[in-house]
Write a protein that holds these residues in place. Structure first.
Motif, short mmCIF file in Angstrom:
data_model
loop_
_atom_site.label_atom_id
_atom_site.label_comp_id
_atom_site.label_asym_id
_atom_site.label_seq_id
_atom_site.Cartn_x
_atom_site.Cartn_y
_atom_site.Cartn_z
N PHE A 1 5.04 -12.66 -7.54
CA PHE A 1 4.42 -11.33 -7.71
C PHE A 1 3.26 -11.40 -8.69
O PHE A 1 3.32 -12.11 -9.70
CB PHE A 1 5.44 -10.34 -8.30
CG PHE A 1 6.52 -9.93 -7.34
CD1 PHE A 1 6.28 -8.98 -6.35
CD2 PHE A 1 7.80 -10.46 -7.43
CE1 PHE A 1 7.28 -8.58 -5.49
CE2 PHE A 1 8.80 -10.07 -6.56
CZ PHE A 1 8.55 -9.13 -5.58
N TRP B 1 4.24 -1.07 -11.89
CA TRP B 1 3.23 -2.04 -12.32
C TRP B 1 2.19 -2.23 -11.21
O TRP B 1 1.67 -3.32 -10.99
CB TRP B 1 3.91 -3.35 -12.71
CG TRP B 1 5.03 -3.12 -13.68
CD1 TRP B 1 4.91 -2.90 -15.01
CD2 TRP B 1 6.44 -3.01 -13.37
NE1 TRP B 1 6.16 -2.66 -15.56
CE2 TRP B 1 7.11 -2.73 -14.59
CE3 TRP B 1 7.19 -3.14 -12.19
CZ2 TRP B 1 8.49 -2.55 -14.65
CZ3 TRP B 1 8.56 -2.97 -12.26
CH2 TRP B 1 9.20 -2.68 -13.48
N VAL C 1 2.02 -4.77 3.43
CA VAL C 1 3.49 -4.64 3.47
C VAL C 1 3.94 -3.32 2.85
O VAL C 1 3.19 -2.64 2.17
CB VAL C 1 4.19 -5.82 2.77
CG1 VAL C 1 3.93 -7.12 3.49
CG2 VAL C 1 3.79 -5.91 1.30
N GLU C 2 5.22 -3.02 3.09
CA GLU C 2 5.83 -1.83 2.50
C GLU C 2 6.30 -2.15 1.08
O GLU C 2 6.22 -3.29 0.62
CB GLU C 2 6.98 -1.35 3.39
CG GLU C 2 6.53 -0.84 4.76
CD GLU C 2 5.62 0.39 4.68
OE1 GLU C 2 5.29 0.84 3.57
OE2 GLU C 2 5.23 0.90 5.76
N CYS C 3 6.83 -1.12 0.42
CA CYS C 3 7.17 -1.17 -1.00
C CYS C 3 7.88 -2.47 -1.40
O CYS C 3 8.86 -2.88 -0.80
CB CYS C 3 8.07 0.01 -1.34
SG CYS C 3 8.45 0.13 -3.10
N LEU C 4 7.36 -3.11 -2.45
CA LEU C 4 7.91 -4.38 -2.93
C LEU C 4 8.81 -4.22 -4.15
O LEU C 4 9.28 -5.21 -4.72
CB LEU C 4 6.76 -5.35 -3.26
CG LEU C 4 5.95 -5.88 -2.07
CD1 LEU C 4 4.70 -6.59 -2.56
CD2 LEU C 4 6.78 -6.82 -1.22
N GLY C 5 9.03 -2.99 -4.60
CA GLY C 5 9.91 -2.78 -5.76
C GLY C 5 9.23 -3.13 -7.08
O GLY C 5 9.86 -3.63 -8.00
N VAL C 6 7.92 -2.89 -7.16
CA VAL C 6 7.17 -3.20 -8.36
C VAL C 6 6.30 -1.98 -8.73
O VAL C 6 5.25 -2.11 -9.34
CB VAL C 6 6.30 -4.47 -8.15
CG1 VAL C 6 5.82 -5.05 -9.47
CG2 VAL C 6 7.08 -5.55 -7.40
N CYS C 7 6.79 -0.79 -8.35
CA CYS C 7 6.01 0.45 -8.35
C CYS C 7 5.37 0.82 -9.68
O CYS C 7 4.29 1.38 -9.72
CB CYS C 7 6.91 1.60 -7.90
SG CYS C 7 7.95 1.15 -6.51
N THR D 1 0.84 -1.20 0.00
CA THR D 1 0.00 0.00 0.00
C THR D 1 0.87 1.25 0.00
O THR D 1 0.40 2.34 0.29
CB THR D 1 -0.92 0.05 1.23
OG1 THR D 1 -0.11 0.07 2.40
CG2 THR D 1 -1.87 -1.13 1.27
N ASN D 2 2.15 1.09 -0.29
CA ASN D 2 3.03 2.26 -0.29
C ASN D 2 2.67 3.19 -1.46
O ASN D 2 1.85 2.83 -2.30
CB ASN D 2 4.50 1.82 -0.31
CG ASN D 2 5.37 2.84 0.41
OD1 ASN D 2 5.30 4.02 0.13
ND2 ASN D 2 6.15 2.38 1.36
N ASP E 1 1.18 -8.38 -10.66
CA ASP E 1 1.16 -6.93 -10.81
C ASP E 1 0.06 -6.47 -11.75
O ASP E 1 -0.65 -7.29 -12.33
CB ASP E 1 2.53 -6.42 -11.28
CG ASP E 1 2.98 -7.05 -12.57
OD1 ASP E 1 2.15 -7.24 -13.47
OD2 ASP E 1 4.19 -7.37 -12.69
N SER F 1 3.26 4.44 -4.51
CA SER F 1 2.92 4.18 -5.92
C SER F 1 1.72 3.26 -6.03
O SER F 1 0.88 3.41 -6.92
CB SER F 1 4.12 3.58 -6.66
OG SER F 1 5.19 4.49 -6.64
N GLN G 1 2.05 -9.90 -3.51
CA GLN G 1 3.01 -11.00 -3.55
C GLN G 1 2.44 -12.16 -2.73
O GLN G 1 2.08 -11.97 -1.56
CB GLN G 1 4.37 -10.55 -2.99
CG GLN G 1 5.49 -11.54 -3.30
CD GLN G 1 6.87 -11.05 -2.87
OE1 GLN G 1 7.01 -10.20 -2.01
NE2 GLN G 1 7.91 -11.61 -3.47
#
Lengths: 169, 436
Positions: free
Chosen positions: A144, A134, A126-132, A88-89, A146, A91, A139
């Motif tokens: 993932f 998309w 969770v915090e940012c998963l590095g898929v911003c 939910t971060n 997206d 992006s 996860q």
């Protein structure tokens, strides 16, 4: 030596650990990966996991617990077979991340850090998963999903419920 | 799997193998793979560092330190072994570029690690990926195994008498570990808390040895620089900002994605042309230009070149290159609360200004958001944030304070509207900030 000892881990994980403690200049460097792989194997970091890892590396159980408590992926209690993590971060938030989380809550009937009664699913915001780029993204264990739409998310969760979901180890 | 996008304005240097199947070593070799490292072995460390300096490449993790200079700081003679450390702990909200590098071009990371090793006289490199990137770790592990099988890694690489090994490492969930000294602590099997500097990693780093630590994108760029020449690479970018960068455009644009654009590329054009403009024809409200820690820009401030110096002059930062676009529907108070909730969650607790500061900022913004805020809360937020700046071991304290200050300074009216009951939250507070 390790072969003579009893281990709580699967043969694959035990073999991986035998190797892991030899590849670094310092044995303790294996600690963080070992904890994560142990969790993948056992489901969570139990007291027995802490004890065996401490012994394999040659540090105290307190040393292990001290590190264990720092990393957010490591947990000391079991979760569902499929651990659904919703980002939910920022992006994702801008692209319906919270609606995605709500949909998971409704569909699974559980809240943040809860597990379904049958033990199949658990849910975590969770915090940012590095898929911003998309977003929104979910996860499930290590896989993932997206650019989710409500329909896509429904299908992802149904697939896992019916045993058709992906399972990267 | 993340989809690839393309735009005619892109200059594909680092991303030219994306979507080409170059995770396969044979395909990588067809596309000039492992040529740069062989040239590096032949021509030696002074040549490598000279090319890197000429390239104007600046660290892609966010700080923008010149890479060639960083490599040249490592002492030639050292009693302790030297190490190369690749930071693939990508965790800054808005940033997903390393994800694509590991997915599409893992051998470029391996080759770059070897080049850095040759430049500083190291025989061992580590590639550290965040724990959530398990499927990418498997891709990198396979690439490393394939490189060993070919004799590109290990003893006597390429039959030249040079030895070089690479070890891959997984994290287990921690934003703070993306900070260089915290990453070293993590790799040494400890809690990821930062170390005080000096000494800097180039002198005392991993296991106490001289260490070069670079972002995965920086490392993956090195082979391309050696192939095309440092000067040619520098020319692609703007003044003192060599080359290209992988910019991630996310949020309210029509075509979000990761695009490789020259340094200095106009931010407005990046949003409206490359990213396709604001989704649904809405109005732009604000832009976070380089990951969640960089101060927000107003629509009238975005006619600016995307490089470290120009954004610095505008009071923001280029950061990690993650451009987050907000349309007119966004509540800045809510966005600020989500941002500070993240930093509060990720503060490692080692330094008091960060541990306490992030917590009180979250509480103060949360109270305003919930409708119970007072006018003086807004001034308190500024006071708190200003007093966190520069008072912590690592930049996480600044990373939390800087964007908060930006929101409060540039959108003070919105905070006041919440305080005066003119605006109110539509999302219950607990949902947004109670989860962590």
């Amino acid at each position: 030596m390790a072969a003579e000892k009893t281990t709580i881990f699967s043969p694959e994980t035990a073999a991986r650990f035998d190797k892991l403690v030899t590849i670094y200049p310092v044995k303790r460097s294996a600690l963080v990966p070992m904890l994560l792989y142990a969790q993948d194997d056992i489901g969570y970091i139990s007291d027995a996991v802490v004890a065996e890892i401490a012994e394999r590396i040659g540090i105290t159980e307190l040393d292990v617990r001290n590190v264990l408590s720092y990393y957010s992926m490591l947990r000391t209690k079991p979760v569902g077979k499929y651990h659904v993590q919703v980002c939910t971060n920022i992006s994702c938030m801008l692209r319906d991340g919270y609606a995605t989380l709500d949909q998971c809550k409704k569909k699974l009937g559980i809240g943040h850090k809860e597990t379904t009664a049958d033990g199949l699913f658990s849910l975590e915001e969770v915090e940012c998963l590095g898929v911003c780029c998309w977003a929104p993204v979910v996860q499930v264990n290590y896989d993932f999903y997206d650019q989710l739409t409500p329909e896509k998310l429904d299908k992802v969760l149904d697939d896992y419920r019916e045993g058709r979901g992906k399972e990267t180890k | 799997m993340p989809s690839l996008v393309s735009h005619p304005d892109e200059v594909k240097i680092l991303s030219r193998r994306f979507g080409q199947g170059a995770a396969d070593i044979e395909k990588y070799l067809e596309m000039d793979g492992y040529k740069a490292v062989q040239a590096a072995i032949e021509k030696g460390p002074d040549w490598i560092i000279a090319e890197m300096k000429a390239s104007g490449l600046r660290g892609r993790g966010g700080a923008g330190f010149p890479t060639g200079m960083k490599w040249s700081f490592v002492p030639k003679q050292s009693a302790k072994p030297k190490y190369v450390l690749v930071n693939g702990d990508e965790s800054e909200p808005g940033t997903c570029k390393d994800h694509l590098i590991f997915l599409h071009d893992p051998h470029a990371v391996i080759e770059g690690t070897m080049i850095a090793g040759l430049a500083i006289g190291s025989k061992l490199g580590f590639i550290y990926l965040r724990g959530e990137y398990r499927y990418l770790l498997k891709i990198v592990e396979k690439a490393v195994a394939d490189a060993y099988a070919k004799g590109f890694l290990g003893k006597n690489i390429f039959g030249t008498g040079v030895d070089f090994d690479i070890v891959t490492q997984t994290g287990a969930g921690a934003y703070e570990v993306g900070e260089e000294s915290a990453l070293m602590e993590s790799l040494e099997g400890k809690r990821g808390v930062p170390r005080i500097k000096p000494p800097f990693p180039a002198v005392v780093g991993l296991y106490g040895g001289p260490t070069v630590i670079n972002n995965a994108e920086t490392i993956a760029t090195a082979p391309h620089i050696l192939l095309m020449g440092g000067e040619a690479y520098a020319k692609v970018g703007s003044e003192r900002n060599g080359g290209t960068r992988l910019f991630g455009i996310s949020g309210h644009v029509e075509r979000p994605g990761v695009y490789e654009l020259p340094m200095g590329y106009n931010l407005k054009r990046a949003i409206y042309e490359v990213g396709g403009g604001i989704r649904g024809g809405k109005k732009l409200k604000a832009v976070v230009p380089g990951g969640s820690s960089t101060p927000v820009l107003l629509p009238e401030e975005i006619d600016i070149g995307l490089d470290f110096d120009q954004l610095g002059k505008a009071g923001s930062m280029l950061g990690s290159g993650g451009i987050v676009v907000l349309d007119e529907t966004v509540s800045i108070v809510e966005f600020a609360l989500r941002t500070i909730s993240f930093y509060q969650h990720e503060s490692c607790g080692w330094c008091i200004p960060c541990r306490e500061g992030t917590d009180w900022l979250k509480k103060s913004i949360g109270r305003i958001y919930a409708g119970g805020g007072m006018e003086k809360d807004i001034d308190n937020i500024r006071y708190l944030a200003e007093n966190m700046m520069g008072r912590t071991f690592c930049p996480l304290g600044d990373a939390a304070a800087m964007p908060t200050l930006g929101f409060v300074k540039k959108f003070r009216q919105e905070f006041e509207d919440y305080v005066n009951g003119k605006a109110r939250s539509e999302t219950p507070l607990l949902q947004i900030s109670g989860a962590h």
